[in-house]
Design a protein around this motif. Structure first.
Motif, short mmCIF file in Angstrom:
data_model
loop_
_atom_site.label_atom_id
_atom_site.label_comp_id
_atom_site.label_asym_id
_atom_site.label_seq_id
_atom_site.Cartn_x
_atom_site.Cartn_y
_atom_site.Cartn_z
N ALA A 131 0.86 -1.18 0.00
CA ALA A 131 0.00 0.00 0.00
C ALA A 131 0.90 1.23 0.00
O ALA A 131 1.39 1.66 1.03
CB ALA A 131 -0.91 0.00 1.23
N GLY A 132 1.15 1.77 -1.17
CA GLY A 132 2.05 2.92 -1.30
C GLY A 132 3.50 2.52 -1.18
O GLY A 132 4.19 2.95 -0.24
N PHE A 133 4.00 1.72 -2.12
CA PHE A 133 5.42 1.34 -2.08
C PHE A 133 6.27 2.60 -2.24
O PHE A 133 6.11 3.35 -3.20
CB PHE A 133 5.75 0.35 -3.19
CG PHE A 133 7.14 -0.23 -3.07
CD1 PHE A 133 7.36 -1.37 -2.34
CD2 PHE A 133 8.22 0.40 -3.68
CE1 PHE A 133 8.64 -1.89 -2.21
CE2 PHE A 133 9.50 -0.10 -3.54
CZ PHE A 133 9.71 -1.25 -2.80
N PRO A 134 7.21 2.83 -1.30
CA PRO A 134 8.01 4.07 -1.34
C PRO A 134 9.22 3.91 -2.25
O PRO A 134 10.32 3.59 -1.80
CB PRO A 134 8.41 4.24 0.13
CG PRO A 134 8.54 2.84 0.63
CD PRO A 134 7.51 2.02 -0.11
N LEU A 135 9.03 4.18 -3.52
CA LEU A 135 10.09 3.94 -4.49
C LEU A 135 11.27 4.88 -4.31
O LEU A 135 12.41 4.54 -4.62
CB LEU A 135 9.52 4.07 -5.90
CG LEU A 135 10.41 3.62 -7.06
CD1 LEU A 135 10.82 2.16 -6.91
CD2 LEU A 135 9.69 3.84 -8.39
N HIS A 136 11.01 6.08 -3.79
CA HIS A 136 12.09 7.07 -3.60
C HIS A 136 11.64 8.11 -2.59
O HIS A 136 10.43 8.26 -2.33
CB HIS A 136 12.43 7.76 -4.93
CG HIS A 136 11.24 8.34 -5.62
ND1 HIS A 136 10.66 9.53 -5.22
CD2 HIS A 136 10.50 7.90 -6.69
CE1 HIS A 136 9.63 9.79 -6.01
NE2 HIS A 136 9.50 8.82 -6.90
N PRO A 137 12.55 8.85 -1.99
CA PRO A 137 12.14 9.96 -1.11
C PRO A 137 11.43 11.04 -1.92
O PRO A 137 11.61 11.16 -3.14
CB PRO A 137 13.48 10.48 -0.55
CG PRO A 137 14.46 9.39 -0.78
CD PRO A 137 14.02 8.69 -2.03
N ALA A 138 10.63 11.84 -1.25
CA ALA A 138 9.94 12.93 -1.92
C ALA A 138 10.93 13.89 -2.57
O ALA A 138 11.95 14.24 -1.96
CB ALA A 138 9.07 13.68 -0.92
N LYS A 139 10.67 14.26 -3.81
CA LYS A 139 11.48 15.20 -4.58
C LYS A 139 12.89 14.68 -4.89
O LYS A 139 13.77 15.45 -5.28
CB LYS A 139 11.57 16.56 -3.88
CG LYS A 139 10.21 17.23 -3.68
CD LYS A 139 10.34 18.58 -3.01
CE LYS A 139 8.97 19.23 -2.82
NZ LYS A 139 9.08 20.56 -2.16
N LYS A 140 13.10 13.36 -4.74
CA LYS A 140 14.38 12.74 -5.09
C LYS A 140 14.11 11.51 -5.93
O LYS A 140 14.33 10.37 -5.50
CB LYS A 140 15.17 12.38 -3.82
CG LYS A 140 15.58 13.58 -2.99
CD LYS A 140 16.40 13.15 -1.78
CE LYS A 140 16.83 14.36 -0.95
NZ LYS A 140 17.63 13.94 0.25
N PRO A 141 13.60 11.71 -7.14
CA PRO A 141 13.16 10.57 -7.96
C PRO A 141 14.30 9.61 -8.31
O PRO A 141 15.38 10.03 -8.74
CB PRO A 141 12.59 11.23 -9.21
CG PRO A 141 13.21 12.59 -9.26
CD PRO A 141 13.39 13.00 -7.83
N SER A 142 14.05 8.34 -8.10
CA SER A 142 14.99 7.27 -8.41
C SER A 142 14.23 5.96 -8.27
O SER A 142 13.23 5.90 -7.55
CB SER A 142 16.18 7.29 -7.43
OG SER A 142 16.95 6.11 -7.55
N ASP A 143 14.69 4.93 -8.96
CA ASP A 143 14.07 3.62 -8.77
C ASP A 143 15.00 2.64 -8.06
O ASP A 143 14.75 1.43 -8.06
CB ASP A 143 13.58 3.04 -10.09
CG ASP A 143 14.70 2.79 -11.09
OD1 ASP A 143 15.89 3.06 -10.75
OD2 ASP A 143 14.41 2.32 -12.20
#
Length: 236
Positions: A131-143
């Motif tokens: 439920a809402g996998f946290p792929l990256h921190p907010a405003k720091k896009p990365s996979d």
């Protein structure tokens, strides 16, 4: 009547955490459900999912990570968090030996569960629910945080808001595609990381949560009915 019972989960020789067991009388499966980084197992979202799933014949085991149990705001390091995941799965397996098990969680709990599964399969767990996998921190896009998912060999369900600041669709969608038949994506239009939707969406948060529970129930039924075959990916 739904059985609701507090339980104690032994992580190691010196540490225990609290848990909550909810079992409807006609349960077909059980979900071991880990909380997010900022709120524990009794948060309204966690309780809402557990109650909604109980109405849909899915038992749940919610539990605290060690830092939350201790009243700290700093999440546990992965080894300790993984140990908590494994301990909770073991507790669920002992208490619900006849039910198929699924595991996962909200945000941080989702990532810690998937990491634990990638390192060594969780016994008896037949699928993971995020439920809402946290792929990256907010405003720091990365996979980068999703790299370990390629090592997971059981079905995975991703429930993700299209406005989730911790999982930009431009990064999440290619990741889901790379995971192939192992992954199913349920994109929740206009929902953020907390699954809140604006009034202009025409839906309430309660309706969104109910839809999520419907999706989880249907996906679990599909996994159980597929005799080990992974479910379809979204759009296939």
């Amino acid at each position: 009547m739904v059985l609701s019972e507090p339980i104690t989960i032994q992580i190691d020789a010196t540490r225990t955490v609290s848990g909550l067991l909810q079992v409807p009388p006609d349960a077909i499966a059980a979900f071991v459900f880990a909380h997010g980084a900022g709120a524990g197992m009794t948060h309204p979202f966690m309780a809402g999912v557990a109650d909604g799933l109980a109405e849909r014949r899915i038992a749940t085991v919610r539990y605290q990570f060690a830092y939350m149990q201790a009243g700290s705001k700093r999440p546990d390091r992965p080894p300790l968090a993984h140990a908590a995941v494994r301990a909770a799965v073991a507790a669920a397996s002992r208490r619900l030996p006849s039910l198929p098990l699924f595991a996962g969680g909200k945000s941080f709990g989702a990532r810690m569960t998937s990491q634990a599964q990638a390192e060594s399969p969780l016994p008896r767990v037949g699928g993971l629910i995020f439920a809402g996998f946290p792929l990256h921190p907010a405003k720091k896009p990365s996979d980068d945080r999703g790299a370990h998912l390629a090592l997971v060999r059981i079905p995975m369900l991703f429930l993700q808001g299209t406005r989730d600041a911790l999982a930009e669709p431009a990064l999440l969608l290619p990741l889901i595609a790379r995971l192939g038949g192992a992954a199913t994506l349920c994109a929740i239009e206009q929902a953020d990381h907390s699954f809140h939707v604006p009034a202009r969406s025409g839906r309430t948060d309660a309706q969104v949560l109910a839809g999520m529970c419907d999706t989880i129930m249907a996906w679990i039924a599909e996994v159980l009915g597929s005799a080990g075959s992974p479910p379809r990916t979204a759009g296939s």
